[in-house]
Design an enzyme around this catalytic site. Structure first.
Site, mmCIF file in Angstrom:
data_model
loop_
_atom_site.group_PDB
_atom_site.id
_atom_site.type_symbol
_atom_site.label_atom_id
_atom_site.label_comp_id
_atom_site.label_asym_id
_atom_site.label_seq_id
_atom_site.Cartn_x
_atom_site.Cartn_y
_atom_site.Cartn_z
ATOM 1 C CG ASP A 1 -17.105 21.373 -35.995
ATOM 2 O OD1 ASP A 1 -16.756 22.452 -36.489
ATOM 3 O OD2 ASP A 1 -17.847 20.565 -36.581
ATOM 4 N NE ARG A 2 -14.681 17.212 -27.427
ATOM 5 C CZ ARG A 2 -14.599 17.988 -26.350
ATOM 6 N NH1 ARG A 2 -14.768 19.300 -26.447
ATOM 7 N NH2 ARG A 2 -14.377 17.464 -25.173
#
Length: 451
Positions: A248-249
């Site tokens: 996600d990052r």
């Protein structure tokens, strides 16, 4: 380069980490006994991707399905104040993923909830996407991306698509598709020929401008539509242990870099670097959200304004309040309320009654009765409670609620507030937020009358 917000479309989950110490085995089975020390809550899935981007200081809009159950209300409370949420309907219960951890190591994960999005593109979602600077599709296989093709048709900004094995196929023309190696393996089928060839193959089959296959501690391999590829190594960092949320990052940081005009190769390098630093700093388990215990309490059931005020104070949180007629709610009102909520842990809106609004605004006002005004305000994700007052000023409700911060719109800048005396008596801070130019109820009424 487009200065619009990052719009994240995808499935949000509630993630829970139960942290403790395991120094012994259970007498009835050879399994560790965890003495629980702490329980931490955070958004998961697309909610985590959006939150991490917002913590970078970006303007983020999250289009996601939210359930009207305790877990869904906790999830909404955790997101409030950090970003704008455009909710879609959810069928079933909110998905909760619980990790039981001891000394930083995950022992077991338990998943509950069967929620799936009702796949349709709402007008609010379409408006959000049309105003985007870039779009991140964060697919967790729970149905939100089923309506993505309708939402994304002809938007003309970069699309980053983070796929899922149970999700839908990315739309053609994505600026970047970001599968992990295991996802790329499933998407390519057999025989698997390695990440470099997989990235090249997926650019062709998905008709994407670029595909980055993420390789964990080895960085990523990036392939362009023309066929050439290269490895993007991570920076030299000490190794971390918790990789939860690293994808996600990576996807969020890459999407923001594309929004800011970086070439895709540079954007992927930014994503690899940010994901590596995220893991080194402890990963998702290290995330601390202000007022997360308050969010847990607030999510259990709807609360009265006084209950919200007491919960905030008892948890050591920061209570925000604001007041006004909020007649014909418009974008200026919503902007003010979102910014007000970001100042603390809960926002209570004090609303003039019909009689009070008439005395303040004159004959013909309010256009919208107090019951409807209250219901519309309560429906906003950034509003935790609404309180109606009958008096000409909100002095009485201010002294009952005792907020830490009282917010006024920019039209009061430089003028003495009618409620200044009450605010001074309770020691509240006053914050004046700039109004959105060209947005006012008076202007709306005039435009309708001229039409």
């Amino acid at each position: 380069m487009n200065g619009g917000p990052l719009v994240v479309i995808g499935d949000s989950l509630l993630d829970v980490d139960i942290e403790g110490v395991a120094d012994r085995l259970a007498p009835d089975a050879p399994v560790p006994v965890v003495d629980v020390e702490e329980e931490r809550l955070r958004p998961g899935g697309a909610g985590l991707a959006a939150l991490l981007a917002a913590r970078d200081g970006a303007d983020v809009v999250l289009v996601t399905a939210l359930g009207d159950d305790p877990q869904g209300r906790v999830l909404r409370a955790l997101l409030n104040g950090h970003l704008e949420v455009v909710p879609l309907p959810l069928r079933g219960s909110t998905v909760r993923k619980t990790r039981i951890r001891a000394r930083g190591q995950t022992l077991v994960r338990m998943d509950t909830g069967d929620g799936r999005a009702v796949t349709r593109a709402t007008e609010a979602a379409l408006r959000a996407v049309r105003g985007a600077g870039t779009v991140l599709v964060s697919d967790y296989g729970r149905g939100v991306t089923g309506g993505a093709r309708e939402l994304l048709s002809g938007i003309g900004v970069p699309i980053v698509w983070d796929p899922h094995p149970r999700g839908v196929t990315p739309v053609p023309g994505c600026a970047l598709v970001t599968p992990s190696e295991s996802e790329a393996m499933q998407m390519c089928g057999q025989p698997y020929v390695g990440p470099d060839q997989a990235a090249r193959q997926l650019t062709r089959t998905l008709r994407a401008e670029a595909v980055a296959v993420t390789l964990g501690a080895q960085g990523a391999t990036l392939a362009h539509a023309g066929g050439h590829y290269r490895r993007i190594p991570p920076p030299t960092l000490t190794s971390g242990h918790d990789v939860c949320g690293a994808g996600d990052r990576f996807a969020g940081a890459s999407a923001l870099a594309l929004r800011d005009g970086l070439p895709v190769e540079d954007a992927v390098a930014v994503g690899v670097g940010e994901a590596s630093r995220f893991v080194e700093s402890g990963g998702a388990a290290a995330i601390r959200l202000r007022g997360h215990e308050l969010a847990k309490e607030m999510g259990d059931r709807p609360r009265t304004p006084m209950e919200v005020a007491e919960l905030v104070r008892s948890s050591g949180g920061r209570l925000i309040a604001t007041g006004g007629c909020f007649d014909l709610l418009h974008a200026g009102h919503v902007s003010l309320l979102r910014r007000a909520r970001a100042l603390g842990d809960a926002l209570i809106v004090c609303v003039n009654s019909d009689a009070s609004a008439k005395r303040l605004k004159g004959p013909g006002r309010p256009v919208v009765g107090q019951r409807d005004r209250v219901e519309v305000l309560r429906a906003l994700g950034c509003v935790d409670a609404v309180m109606v007052f009958e008096e000409d000023t909100p002095d009485a409700v201010i002294e009952r609620l005792r907020p830490h911060v009282w917010v006024k719109g920019g039209d009061y800048s430089g003028r003495e507030l009618p409620e200044a005396g009450s605010l001074e008596r309770i020691g509240a801070e006053t914050v004046v937020l700039a109004s959105v130019p060209g947005r006012s109820t008076t202007g709306l009424i005039a435009a309708v009358q001229e039409a």
